[in-house]
Design a protein around this motif. Structure first.
Motif, PDB file in Angstrom:
ATOM      1  N   PHE A   1       0.827  -1.188   0.000  1.00 14.87           N
ATOM      2  CA  PHE A   1       0.000   0.000   0.000  1.00 14.87           C
ATOM      3  C   PHE A   1       0.871   1.251   0.000  1.00 14.87           C
ATOM      4  O   PHE A   1       0.629   2.192  -0.737  1.00 14.87           O
ATOM      5  CB  PHE A   1      -0.934   0.018   1.217  1.00 14.87           C
ATOM      6  CG  PHE A   1      -1.998  -1.043   1.142  1.00 14.87           C
ATOM      7  CD1 PHE A   1      -2.192  -1.759  -0.024  1.00 14.87           C
ATOM      8  CD2 PHE A   1      -2.791  -1.316   2.235  1.00 14.87           C
ATOM      9  CE1 PHE A   1      -3.156  -2.741  -0.100  1.00 14.87           C
ATOM     10  CE2 PHE A   1      -3.769  -2.303   2.169  1.00 14.87           C
ATOM     11  CZ  PHE A   1      -3.953  -3.015   1.014  1.00 14.87           C
TER      12      PHE A   1
ATOM     13  N   TYR B   1       2.727   1.428  -3.501  1.00 14.35           N
ATOM     14  CA  TYR B   1       2.013   1.396  -4.777  1.00 14.35           C
ATOM     15  C   TYR B   1       0.779   2.280  -4.793  1.00 14.35           C
ATOM     16  O   TYR B   1       0.071   2.337  -5.777  1.00 14.35           O
ATOM     17  CB  TYR B   1       1.599  -0.031  -5.131  1.00 14.35           C
ATOM     18  CG  TYR B   1       2.768  -0.894  -5.502  1.00 14.35           C
ATOM     19  CD1 TYR B   1       3.309  -0.837  -6.792  1.00 14.35           C
ATOM     20  CD2 TYR B   1       3.351  -1.747  -4.592  1.00 14.35           C
ATOM     21  CE1 TYR B   1       4.382  -1.617  -7.135  1.00 14.35           C
ATOM     22  CE2 TYR B   1       4.437  -2.533  -4.922  1.00 14.35           C
ATOM     23  CZ  TYR B   1       4.947  -2.457  -6.199  1.00 14.35           C
ATOM     24  OH  TYR B   1       6.011  -3.233  -6.542  1.00 14.35           O
ATOM     25  N   ASP B   2       0.486   2.914  -3.687  1.00 15.00           N
ATOM     26  CA  ASP B   2      -0.676   3.785  -3.698  1.00 15.00           C
ATOM     27  C   ASP B   2      -0.477   4.864  -4.761  1.00 15.00           C
ATOM     28  O   ASP B   2       0.628   5.373  -4.954  1.00 15.00           O
ATOM     29  CB  ASP B   2      -0.870   4.414  -2.322  1.00 15.00           C
ATOM     30  CG  ASP B   2      -2.238   5.037  -2.177  1.00 15.00           C
ATOM     31  OD1 ASP B   2      -2.960   5.098  -3.192  1.00 15.00           O
ATOM     32  OD2 ASP B   2      -2.589   5.462  -1.074  1.00 15.00           O
ATOM     33  N   ALA B   3      -1.572   5.194  -5.457  1.00 17.85           N
ATOM     34  CA  ALA B   3      -1.445   6.121  -6.572  1.00 17.85           C
ATOM     35  C   ALA B   3      -1.090   7.535  -6.101  1.00 17.85           C
ATOM     36  O   ALA B   3      -0.380   8.267  -6.772  1.00 17.85           O
ATOM     37  CB  ALA B   3      -2.744   6.152  -7.375  1.00 17.85           C
ATOM     38  N   PHE B   4      -1.607   7.910  -4.941  1.00 20.66           N
ATOM     39  CA  PHE B   4      -1.327   9.252  -4.442  1.00 20.66           C
ATOM     40  C   PHE B   4      -0.546   9.143  -3.139  1.00 20.66           C
ATOM     41  O   PHE B   4      -0.660   8.167  -2.420  1.00 20.66           O
ATOM     42  CB  PHE B   4      -2.634  10.003  -4.173  1.00 20.66           C
ATOM     43  CG  PHE B   4      -3.488  10.142  -5.394  1.00 20.66           C
ATOM     44  CD1 PHE B   4      -3.217  11.124  -6.337  1.00 20.66           C
ATOM     45  CD2 PHE B   4      -4.544   9.275  -5.626  1.00 20.66           C
ATOM     46  CE1 PHE B   4      -3.998  11.244  -7.472  1.00 20.66           C
ATOM     47  CE2 PHE B   4      -5.321   9.386  -6.752  1.00 20.66           C
ATOM     48  CZ  PHE B   4      -5.048  10.373  -7.685  1.00 20.66           C
ATOM     49  N   THR B   5       0.265  10.165  -2.892  1.00 15.19           N
ATOM     50  CA  THR B   5       0.999  10.173  -1.643  1.00 15.19           C
ATOM     51  C   THR B   5       0.354  11.216  -0.742  1.00 15.19           C
ATOM     52  O   THR B   5       0.458  12.403  -1.004  1.00 15.19           O
ATOM     53  CB  THR B   5       2.467  10.538  -1.890  1.00 15.19           C
ATOM     54  OG1 THR B   5       2.911   9.745  -2.985  1.00 15.19           O
ATOM     55  CG2 THR B   5       3.308  10.256  -0.680  1.00 15.19           C
ATOM     56  N   ASP B   6      -0.348  10.769   0.263  1.00  7.45           N
ATOM     57  CA  ASP B   6      -0.992  11.742   1.146  1.00  7.45           C
ATOM     58  C   ASP B   6      -0.968  11.209   2.573  1.00  7.45           C
ATOM     59  O   ASP B   6      -0.152  10.367   2.917  1.00  7.45           O
ATOM     60  CB  ASP B   6      -2.415  12.042   0.671  1.00  7.45           C
ATOM     61  CG  ASP B   6      -3.229  10.775   0.512  1.00  7.45           C
ATOM     62  OD1 ASP B   6      -2.870   9.765   1.140  1.00  7.45           O
ATOM     63  OD2 ASP B   6      -4.224  10.786  -0.231  1.00  7.45           O
TER      64      ASP B   6
ATOM     65  N   SER C   1      -2.635   9.103   4.136  1.00  8.95           N
ATOM     66  CA  SER C   1      -2.800   7.679   4.430  1.00  8.95           C
ATOM     67  C   SER C   1      -1.443   6.984   4.566  1.00  8.95           C
ATOM     68  O   SER C   1      -1.340   5.944   5.198  1.00  8.95           O
ATOM     69  CB  SER C   1      -3.645   7.003   3.358  1.00  8.95           C
ATOM     70  OG  SER C   1      -3.411   7.585   2.111  1.00  8.95           O
TER      71      SER C   1
ATOM     72  N   LYS D   1       0.832  -2.030 -11.862  1.00  6.58           N
ATOM     73  CA  LYS D   1       0.607  -1.620 -10.473  1.00  6.58           C
ATOM     74  C   LYS D   1      -0.519  -2.419  -9.859  1.00  6.58           C
ATOM     75  O   LYS D   1      -0.439  -2.868  -8.716  1.00  6.58           O
ATOM     76  CB  LYS D   1       0.264  -0.133 -10.405  1.00  6.58           C
ATOM     77  CG  LYS D   1       1.456   0.714 -10.141  1.00  6.58           C
ATOM     78  CD  LYS D   1       1.034   2.057  -9.563  1.00  6.58           C
ATOM     79  CE  LYS D   1       2.265   2.808  -9.111  1.00  6.58           C
ATOM     80  NZ  LYS D   1       1.962   4.152  -8.630  1.00  6.58           N
TER      81      LYS D   1
ATOM     82  N   ILE E   1      -0.349  -4.949  -6.554  1.00  2.00           N
ATOM     83  CA  ILE E   1      -1.179  -4.880  -5.349  1.00  2.00           C
ATOM     84  C   ILE E   1      -1.901  -6.207  -5.125  1.00  2.00           C
ATOM     85  O   ILE E   1      -1.883  -6.773  -4.039  1.00  2.00           O
ATOM     86  CB  ILE E   1      -2.186  -3.722  -5.456  1.00  2.00           C
ATOM     87  CG1 ILE E   1      -1.433  -2.393  -5.432  1.00  2.00           C
ATOM     88  CG2 ILE E   1      -3.196  -3.790  -4.328  1.00  2.00           C
ATOM     89  CD1 ILE E   1      -2.299  -1.189  -5.673  1.00  2.00           C
TER      90      ILE E   1
ATOM     91  N   LEU F   1      -7.907   1.521  -2.822  1.00  2.78           N
ATOM     92  CA  LEU F   1      -6.669   1.753  -3.576  1.00  2.78           C
ATOM     93  C   LEU F   1      -6.903   1.702  -5.075  1.00  2.78           C
ATOM     94  O   LEU F   1      -6.367   2.507  -5.837  1.00  2.78           O
ATOM     95  CB  LEU F   1      -5.634   0.697  -3.221  1.00  2.78           C
ATOM     96  CG  LEU F   1      -4.890   0.878  -1.912  1.00  2.78           C
ATOM     97  CD1 LEU F   1      -3.918  -0.270  -1.733  1.00  2.78           C
ATOM     98  CD2 LEU F   1      -4.132   2.189  -1.923  1.00  2.78           C
TER      99      LEU F   1
ATOM    100  N   ARG G   1      -8.318   4.750  -6.357  1.00  3.97           N
ATOM    101  CA  ARG G   1      -7.319   5.811  -6.490  1.00  3.97           C
ATOM    102  C   ARG G   1      -6.449   5.604  -7.730  1.00  3.97           C
ATOM    103  O   ARG G   1      -6.055   6.565  -8.388  1.00  3.97           O
ATOM    104  CB  ARG G   1      -6.451   5.866  -5.237  1.00  3.97           C
ATOM    105  CG  ARG G   1      -7.174   6.546  -4.085  1.00  3.97           C
ATOM    106  CD  ARG G   1      -6.640   6.143  -2.751  1.00  3.97           C
ATOM    107  NE  ARG G   1      -5.307   6.623  -2.414  1.00  3.97           N
ATOM    108  CZ  ARG G   1      -5.050   7.699  -1.659  1.00  3.97           C
ATOM    109  NH1 ARG G   1      -6.043   8.434  -1.216  1.00  3.97           N
ATOM    110  NH2 ARG G   1      -3.818   8.029  -1.349  1.00  3.97           N
ATOM    111  N   GLN G   2      -6.171   4.324  -8.059  1.00  8.38           N
ATOM    112  CA  GLN G   2      -5.377   4.070  -9.268  1.00  8.38           C
ATOM    113  C   GLN G   2      -6.122   4.593 -10.500  1.00  8.38           C
ATOM    114  O   GLN G   2      -5.535   5.206 -11.381  1.00  8.38           O
ATOM    115  CB  GLN G   2      -5.111   2.574  -9.456  1.00  8.38           C
ATOM    116  CG  GLN G   2      -4.306   1.921  -8.370  1.00  8.38           C
ATOM    117  CD  GLN G   2      -2.844   2.305  -8.396  1.00  8.38           C
ATOM    118  OE1 GLN G   2      -2.392   2.976  -9.315  1.00  8.38           O
ATOM    119  NE2 GLN G   2      -2.104   1.908  -7.377  1.00  8.38           N
TER     120      GLN G   2
ATOM    121  N   LYS H   1      -6.101   8.282 -10.728  1.00  8.55           N
ATOM    122  CA  LYS H   1      -4.796   8.750 -11.179  1.00  8.55           C
ATOM    123  C   LYS H   1      -4.671   8.636 -12.699  1.00  8.55           C
ATOM    124  O   LYS H   1      -4.176   9.540 -13.365  1.00  8.55           O
ATOM    125  CB  LYS H   1      -3.716   7.914 -10.498  1.00  8.55           C
ATOM    126  CG  LYS H   1      -2.323   8.178 -10.973  1.00  8.55           C
ATOM    127  CD  LYS H   1      -1.594   9.037  -9.979  1.00  8.55           C
ATOM    128  CE  LYS H   1      -0.148   9.220 -10.373  1.00  8.55           C
ATOM    129  NZ  LYS H   1       0.622   9.785  -9.286  1.00  8.55           N
TER     130      LYS H   1
END
Ligand code: HDD
Ligand code: HEM
Ligand code: HEM
Lengths: 337, 432
Positions: free
Chosen positions: A102, A105-110, A112, B56, B60, B421, B424-425, B428
């Motif tokens: 998580f 590989y999470d798409a955004f860095t925030d 969480s 990606k 996951i 998740l 969110r992908q 993005k």
């Protein structure tokens, strides 16, 4: 074929300690870092462990599979009597594995990320602690022999078999060993300025490991555990024991040296000897029971099973080992590029 | 809740969860390398973006699959120690081979993900992705073979509670392995193909990065449709197998109580287990006999032929089977429509087309879970058909309900997080 299967069991335990240990260790180091250093540990370790971390954990599966195919009675005793700590290992493994992906590989860095990091760090300590505790329980001499199971109460069977000082100390011992492995590993992979940081970590982990090791022996001695007698009565183990201790000096010396391979090699030898000592000491009674003995070679399945298992393992090695070697090599873990 | 129920519920929860990730782990690599192939061939940027996005996703799911699989390999022993004690030596072989397949998969995946910079030869890099797919598929086939053995035990002699003459190869090649493994592999392609395709078509419809999403839809449905057209055939093979090997299961699937020649196929309906009847169902005369034995007048054994305590839960098995077959028929039609749209590309813009595929997104997975319900519930009360009962295999530990609650909580938490998740992908992907 029995010998080959036992050798694979031994090797997969050893490799799990080495590679799985390095992997858990980065999380342990992160847990014990001051917050300003947590980021360094996180990024360095990801660059290095990232490509291989999946592969590191399969050794555990191989151990389990070998046990359940080849030594079903042993397996059965371990999974029933140590049900609780094993469940806790699983909780740790889940938390860690998922938090690891998580956060990377999470798409955004925030925000969480903070949560992922916390879960990763905590479960990186949690899982090895219970791995150590489970291994300690097997050696503590508190497990109940199958003949005595029907006459034992719930707490003796399922709680005190693992809830004892020896097992708990083993938990701490393994945590410090894993931290040591990984610190040592990171020393070789980082640039000079961060290196000193990991060297300090490695030394601390090493001191702790020795400390918990000594405490383990004292506890075993005070409580008259079978483990300590096996140990003291055997010259081979004493020699090995002194070798492991003596190797600490070159380990510390070379830690600051130019080669990243030599300290790893030394630590590898030490770990090998430690697992080997236990195997050689106790074999074939690899579980030490409170009341009675049971050889790992008793109640094993017929030879055909070992033949097919042995061949599968050999064939598997032909596929897996070269791949693993190249993986390590491609990512610069074996030689400097 | 007693220990047996709790253990069964925990096993079911873990499996229902794991299979989702396993199926994705088996199929996504193929979609990914197809996009990769198209990128190498055409050099079009959106194929590269797609490949990396899917990669990606694979990462996951791979990890969550691996973690839940690791739990499962412990749970088998934690929950069913008596089963593993006897079955381990016999059926451990596919698991050890499976371990190898995973190992190969993990290594290849390490190369693939980190190979974008490090591997010079682009075809070698692509091949590592192919290996990920093949070994994932192989591991699925191997575990399913182990499950086949529980349905159709072979490779040993059983007398007075003792297993002897163990032959691990004979156990691996049990009567059920082929039909189950074939059906399961196709099912994974159906489920993942339609799910991924549906999601991308929805994004296409919303005009978010449409070229990319349209191509993604096409790749996913290419696999999904072929599998959807083949799967009823392999389902029929499986049913014919069961008719011989587990007649009780077949009877439960069809909620068929009385033995008769020229049995009707019962579709839908509400099962009344007490009165042993099915109300409001559609009857197709003689069709069951034909489907099970290829002969309209063959005799099909009913549930009453067997002692009551050997009946599986009839209603649940029957409903699950209906759900699977219903969805199977529907997806087969959609598969055909997709092939039509390859000839007539204006179909894709049509509203009904988009809605049909978007609504089909979860169906493959629902059928997959339902199919496993049929297999696993239909085998009850046996853990090893005809040899060992589930209740004799369960752990002696008391208070397993707490373990079940704990696992349920973990799985729900994980499902939620993974879902979040993925969301969110996609977001993005859509924000340039
Ligand atoms: C996308 C999923 C999917 C679809 C569309 C279908 N199935 Fe299925 N089915 C499965 C997914 C599945 C499964 C989940 O994969 C099972 C569970 C165990 C197995 O091997 O496959 C299964 C099991 C299963 C079994 C029991 C096998 C056993 O217990 O050994 C039968 C008889 C069928 N299926 C028959 C069919 C028929 C006649 C279908 C025709 C439309 C069909 N299935 C569509
Ligand atoms: C991944 C797809 C699978 C799903 C969704 C699934 C589902 C289930 C369910 C619902 C149960 C509970 C049945 C009951 O007790 O009423 C169950 C039990 C069980 N399954 Fe599976 N299963 C799957 C695959 C497998 C495979 C591949 C194996 C073995 C190799 C396996 C081994 C078992 C065992 C040992 C039990 C417990 C004993 C029993 O209830 O009969 N399952 N599974
Ligand atoms: C009792 C049944 C099962 C057990 C014990 C089991 C065990 C495992 C284990 C240990 C892993 C992780 C290996 C690793 O560390 O990489 C795993 C992952 C996986 N399992 Fe299972 N499994 C079971 C059922 C199934 C079924 C029914 C399927 C498919 C039909 C399946 C397919 C997979 C796949 C494809 C992966 C790879 C993960 C991925 O690529 O996402 N497993 N399983």
């Amino acid at each position: 074929m029995l010998i080959i299967v036992l050798a694979f069991l031994f090797l997969s335990i050893l490799f799990y300690v080495m590679f799985g240990g390095a992997d858990f260790g980065v999380g342990i180091l992160e847990f014990f870092s001051k917050s300003k250093n947590k980021e360094i540990t996180k990024t360095t370790s990801y660059g290095i462990i990232g490509p291989i971390w999946e592969a590191n954990h399969i050794w555990l599966i191989i151990c389990i599979v070998i046990l359940w195919i080849g030594f079903p009675q042993y397996y059965n005793l371990i999974v029933t009597q140590l049900h609780f700590p094993i469940t806790l290992i699983l909780v740790g493994i889940i938390g860690r594995g998922t938090a690891f992906v998580f956060r990377h590989y999470d798409a955004f860095t925030d925000n969480s990320q903070i949560l992922y990091d916390r879960i990763f760090q905590i479960s990186s300590v949690f899982a090895p602690f219970f791995i150590g505790l489970t291994a300690g329980a097997v050696l503590s001499g508190e497990m109940i022999h199958p003949d005595k199971i029907s006459s034992s109460d719930f707490a003796t069977l399922y709680i005190y078999s693992w809830l004892n000082p020896f097992a708990i100390l083993s938990g701490f011992f393994i945590v410090s060993i894993f931290a040591l492995i990984s610190a040592l590993f990171l020393v070789g992979e980082t640039k000079i300025d961060i290196q000193t940081y990991f060297i300090r970590k490695a030394k601390r982990a090493n001191i702790l490991a020795v400390l918990f090791g000594v405490l383990l022996f004292i506890e075993a001695y005070l409580n008259g555990r079978q483990f300590i007698y096996l140990f003291l009565d055997n010259q081979l183990t004493l020699i090995v024991f002194f070798t492991v201790t003596a190797l600490l000096f070159p380990l510390w010396k070379t830690l600051t040296g130019p080669s990243k391979i030599i300290p790893r090699l030394i630590l590898g030898i030490q770990l090998f000897l430690m697992v080997f000592i236990y195997a050689a000491l106790a074999f074939p009674n690899l579980i030490l029971f409170k009341n009675g003995e049971l050889s790992i070679l008793e109640n094993t399945p017929p030879d055909t099973v070992f033949v097919s298992l042995g061949f599968s393992l050999l064939i598997a090695s032909v596929f897996v080992l070269p791949g693993l070697y190249h993986l390590y090599k491609t990512f610069g873990l074996i030689e400097k590029e | 809740m007693d220990t047996l129920i709790a253990a069964r519920m925990q096993m079911a929860t873990s499996m229902i969860f794991h299979i989702v990730f396993a199926a994705i782990g088996m199929v996504m690599p193929f979609l990914m390398i197809t996009a990769h192939y198209k990128w190498i061939k055409s050099g079009k940027e959106h194929f590269l973006t797609l490949t990396k996005a899917w990669q990606k996703g694979v990462a996951i799911f791979f990890v969550v699959g691996a973690v839940s699989g690791t739990m499962l390999s412990f749970e088998l022993g934690l929950l069913w120690p008596e089963f593993m004690k006897h079955a381990g030596p016999i059926i451990g072989m596919p698991f050890s081979l499976e371990g190898t397949a995973f190992f190969v998969e993990a290594i290849a995946f390490g190369f693939y993900v980190y190979g974008w910079q490090k591997i010079k030869n682009k075809w070698f890099h692509w091949t590592t992705g192919l290996i990920v797919g093949i070994s994932g598929l192989a591991s699925g086939i191997l575990v399913v073979a182990a499950n086949g053995w529980m349905n159709s035990p072979s490779g040993f002699t059983y007398k007075d509670g003792v297993f002897s003459n163990i032959d691990p190869i004979g156990a691996l090649l049990n009567d059920a392995w082929f039909s189950q493994a074939l059906h399961m592999s196709l099912a994974a392609f159906v489920a993942v193909g339609f799910a991924v395709g549906g999601l991308h078509l929805w994004q296409y419809h919303r005009k978010k990065n449409p070229i990319l999403h349209l191509n993604a839809f096409k790749i996913a449905l290419l696999y999904g449709s072929i599998a959807a057209i083949l799967i009823p055939i392999s389902g029929d093979i499986a049913a014919k197998d069961i008719a011989v090997r587990q007649p009780v299961k077949l009877a439960a699937m069809e909620a068929h109580y009385e033995t008769e020649k020229g049995a009707d196929l019962i579709i839908g309906g509400i099962v009344d287990e007490k009165a042993q009847s099915v109300d409001y169902a559609i009857h197709l005369p003689n069709a069951l006999s034909f489907l099970a034995f290829g002969d309209f007048n063959a005799e099909v054994k009913g549930l009453n032929e067997f002692p009551k305590d050997e009946h599986p839960p009839v209603a649940l098995t029957h409903y699950s089977f209906q759900v699977m077959v219903g969805i199977g028929t529907l997806l087969m039609l959609l598969g055909a429509i997709y092939f039509l749209s390859m000839k007539r590309s204006n179909l894709i813009g049509k509203k009904w087309f988009i809605w049909a595929f978007v609504l089909a997104t979860p169906l493959g997975f629902i059928a997959l879970e339902a199919g496993w319900m049929v297999t696993e519930l239909g085998r009850q009360p046996w853990i090893i058909q005809g040899i060992m009962k589930t209740k004799d295999a369960v752990t002696p530990i008391q208070g397993m309900q707490y373990s079940f609650y704990l696992y349920l909580l973990i799985y729900l938490g994980l499902s939620f997080t993974v879902f979040w998740l993925m969301n969110r992908q996609v977001r993005k992907l859509n924000t340039p």
